[in-house]
Design a protein around this motif. Structure first.
Motif, PDB file in Angstrom:
ATOM      1  N   UNK A   1      87.842  60.689  60.514  1.00 49.91           N
ATOM      2  CA  UNK A   1      88.507  60.444  59.230  1.00 49.91           C
ATOM      3  C   UNK A   1      87.555  59.813  58.212  1.00 49.91           C
ATOM      4  N   UNK A   2      86.782  58.828  58.636  1.00 44.73           N
ATOM      5  CA  UNK A   2      85.901  58.110  57.714  1.00 44.73           C
ATOM      6  C   UNK A   2      84.777  58.986  57.190  1.00 44.73           C
TER       7      UNK A   2
ATOM      8  N   UNK B   1      95.185  56.760  57.176  1.00 49.53           N
ATOM      9  CA  UNK B   1      94.939  57.124  58.578  1.00 49.53           C
ATOM     10  C   UNK B   1      96.069  56.493  59.392  1.00 49.53           C
ATOM     11  N   UNK B   2      96.929  57.326  59.947  1.00 52.42           N
ATOM     12  CA  UNK B   2      98.113  56.870  60.677  1.00 52.42           C
ATOM     13  C   UNK B   2      97.932  57.202  62.151  1.00 52.42           C
ATOM     14  N   UNK B   3      97.962  56.162  63.001  1.00 54.57           N
ATOM     15  CA  UNK B   3      97.829  56.350  64.448  1.00 54.57           C
ATOM     16  C   UNK B   3      99.185  56.181  65.113  1.00 54.57           C
TER      17      UNK B   3
ATOM     18  N   UNK C   1     103.905  59.647  55.760  1.00 59.50           N
ATOM     19  CA  UNK C   1     103.054  58.505  55.438  1.00 59.50           C
ATOM     20  C   UNK C   1     101.574  58.874  55.460  1.00 59.50           C
ATOM     21  N   UNK C   2     101.231  59.881  56.263  1.00 58.33           N
ATOM     22  CA  UNK C   2      99.827  60.306  56.380  1.00 58.33           C
ATOM     23  C   UNK C   2      99.467  61.401  55.384  1.00 58.33           C
ATOM     24  N   UNK C   3     100.364  61.726  54.472  1.00 57.47           N
ATOM     25  CA  UNK C   3     100.127  62.822  53.516  1.00 57.47           C
ATOM     26  C   UNK C   3      98.804  62.627  52.785  1.00 57.47           C
TER      27      UNK C   3
ATOM     28  N   UNK D   1      94.716  64.992  64.367  1.00 56.10           N
ATOM     29  CA  UNK D   1      93.772  64.732  65.458  1.00 56.10           C
ATOM     30  C   UNK D   1      94.600  64.237  66.634  1.00 56.10           C
ATOM     31  N   UNK D   2      94.575  64.975  67.744  1.00 55.14           N
ATOM     32  CA  UNK D   2      95.368  64.625  68.932  1.00 55.14           C
ATOM     33  C   UNK D   2      94.439  64.189  70.054  1.00 55.14           C
ATOM     34  N   UNK D   3      94.981  63.410  70.979  1.00 52.03           N
ATOM     35  CA  UNK D   3      94.186  62.921  72.102  1.00 52.03           C
ATOM     36  C   UNK D   3      95.026  62.903  73.365  1.00 52.03           C
ATOM     37  N   UNK D   4      94.366  63.052  74.513  1.00 50.91           N
ATOM     38  CA  UNK D   4      95.045  63.028  75.803  1.00 50.91           C
ATOM     39  C   UNK D   4      94.106  62.481  76.858  1.00 50.91           C
TER      40      UNK D   4
END
Length: 542
Positions: free
Chosen positions: A190-191, A200-202, A238-240, A285-288
């Protein structure tokens, strides 16, 4: 609150150019004047700040005044002082570039193992070397920006991927075990993207109850369900214009997967209880912590959603796959927590660092970070030793590796020259191994000579009748629990004979035999495996 010293080689104030970007400094030695001057001119032409110093002692003095981003050694790369300097810089996280007169593979391998980040054969092409230094500077800056520390090839590959992926808007899937730093990677993407400065919404979707997950992600209208007293915006809204990070994406329930797929395809959300779709411009951005393909194979994750998420993929390796990065991480965490808690830290012994490097770290970087914080806060006022570490860590890592140099970068108030100790330790270990190998060969040659006596030495001539009985007596079987050392026996053979005698003495009890020999039971177990068994039945019974 002043920052305590933790062994840094220099201190300085903020280094920023007028445009706000940090200034990057390159230090060059004048060991070989001609390439140093040519490279210096090329670096200055590219807008880098350079410093020319000579000899090595002046390099150390300069390092104490100001910390460069890269050091270039222009000659005598195999000199002991130079190697000590390179190792010191490596533990401080400062890359070193070498200009070498010798380019054979053996020398190159030795120099890289010593810690050189890049090597260029003379005569150099200044433009090529300057371009390589620029890449090192970019990678160093990216490491500082992301918080991902390490010199391993795996981490370098991750940093390159982040740099390539960040400028585009495609969906990214980050895979890696818990504690490897997946959110750090997401924030770095993101940065470095055009969306920097935007939200940036986590969201940890695995931690949200299924009944609340859709409301959190997509929002709800007033009265949509019991307790919905007012309208609420979802995380996508919110992340728009920014980035949303969906952690533990494999835990999303099937019903929500359908709605999530529609959001990714249509780029719009519909709040719970609402009827009008709302367009959103969001990078996902997804994570697992488990390969998402495993969830697909188990039937718990939709195939179409998997392919929608798996456009760009980054794999973060666990800490056990990059143990060489552990000393660098330790130093970074020590500096961070010593400053945060205003606590002095007196360093780690080589044996303690060995245990840290050999431990498998099931909790990865998060576990290491937590341990270092507790060590800094609860430091006993002296150097950390193996007995100060948690018991499970001592038991897991004991006896796996030779001691690794801590690097005096962790020692409070120690002068830079003291870091040559690391080079001395490594040299002594290598010398010890060479001496042991030479001794083994001499023992083998001596045994061969003794097994083949000269003609007539036994059984003929004067005194033969006295010599032959003596040799026969020497070959008589020893008492059962006595170790007989014959000329020419190797140290390994003597060691095996002592172990077998101890086992005979204890009736094959491995634990009691280890106590009799004065060694650990695990050491004895390893020795038995090396010998592929012994002629004594072995048990663990008391």
């Amino acid at each position: 609150m002043s920052e305590p010293r933790v062994g840094r080689i220099g201190r300085e104030g903020p280094r920023e150019r007028a445009d706000g970007e940090p200034r990057q400094r390159v230090l060059l030695t004048l060991t070989d004047l001609e390439p140093a001057v040519r490279l210096n001119a090329q670096l200055e032409a590219q807008g880098l700040e350079t410093t020319l110093v000579s000899p090595v002692d002046d390099v150390r003095a300069t390092l104490r005044r100001a910390v460069p981003d890269v050091v270039v050694l222009t000659g005598a790369l195999l000199d002991a002082q130079q190697l000590a300097l390179v190792r010191m810089l490596r533990w401080d996280g400062i890359p070193t570039v070498g200009l070498t007169d010798v380019s054979d593979p053996t020398t190159t391998t030795r120099l890289r193992e010593a810690g050189y980040a890049a090597l260029y054969a003379k005569p150099i092409v200044p433009e090529e070397v300057a371009s390589g230094i620029r890449r090192i500077l970019d990678r160093r800056r990216l490491s500082q920006l992301t918080g991902l520390a390490g010199e391993s090839e795996a981490i370098r590959e991750v940093l390159v991927q982040i740099e390539q992926i960040a400028p585009v808007t495609s969906t990214v899937l980050i895979e890696g075990e818990s504690g490897t730093g997946k959110e750090l990677v997401a924030r770095a993407i993101h940065r470095l993207s055009p969306r920097r400065g935007k939200p940036f919404i986590a969201v940890n979707v695995g931690a949200l109850p299924e009944t609340l997950l859709e409301s959190e992600l997509f929002g709800h209208e007033k009265g949509a369900f019991t307790g919905a007293a007012e309208r609420r915006l979802g995380r996508f809204e919110l992340a728009d214009t920014g980035t949303i990070f969906l952690d533990e994406i494999g835990e999303v329930p099937p019903h929500t997967q359908v709605k999530l797929l529609r959001v990714l395809e249509e780029r719009e959300v519909t709040r719970l209880g609402g009827t009008s779709p709302i367009p959103v411009d969001v990078r996902v951005v997804a994570a697992t912590n488990r390969p998402l393909r495993d969830h697909v194979m188990e039937g718990t994750f939709r195939t179409d959603l998997y392919y929608r998420l798996n456009v760009l993929r980054i794999y973060l390796p666990p800490l056990r796959e990059r143990p060489d990065d552990i000393p660098l991480l330790v130093r970074r965490f020590v500096a961070e927590f010593a400053a945060r808690h205003d606590r002095p830290f007196h360093g780690l012994s080589a044996e303690a660092m060995q245990l840290l490097v050999s431990y498998p770290w099931p909790g990865n970087v998060r576990e290491l970070r937590n341990l270092i914080e507790s060590m800094v806060v609860l430091a006993p006022g002296r150097e950390i030793r193996p007995e100060d570490l948690p018991a499970h860590l001592r038991e897991s890592g004991a006896g796996r590796l030779l001691p690794v140099p801590v690097g005096p970068v962790l020692r409070e108030g120690q002068r830079a020259e003291g870091r040559e100790l690391e080079f001395i330790v490594r040299s002594l270990v290598e010398l010890k191994l060479q001496v042991e190998e030479l001794r083994r060969r001499l023992d083998d040659e001596r045994a061969a000579r003794l097994s083949a006596p000269e003609p007539g030495a036994v059984g003929s001539g004067a005194g033969a009748g006295l010599i032959a009985p003596a040799l026969e007596a020497r070959e008589e079987a020893p008492p059962p629990n006595v170790v007989t050392v014959r000329p020419g026996m190797t140290m390994a053979a003597i060691e095996r004979a002592a172990i077998e005698a101890a086992l005979r003495e204890t009736g094959g009890n491995r634990r009691r035999a280890a106590e009799l020999l004065g060694i650990g039971e695990r050491t004895l177990y390893r020795k038995l495996h090396e010998y592929e068994g012994v002629a004594v039945p072995v048990t663990d019974d008391e």
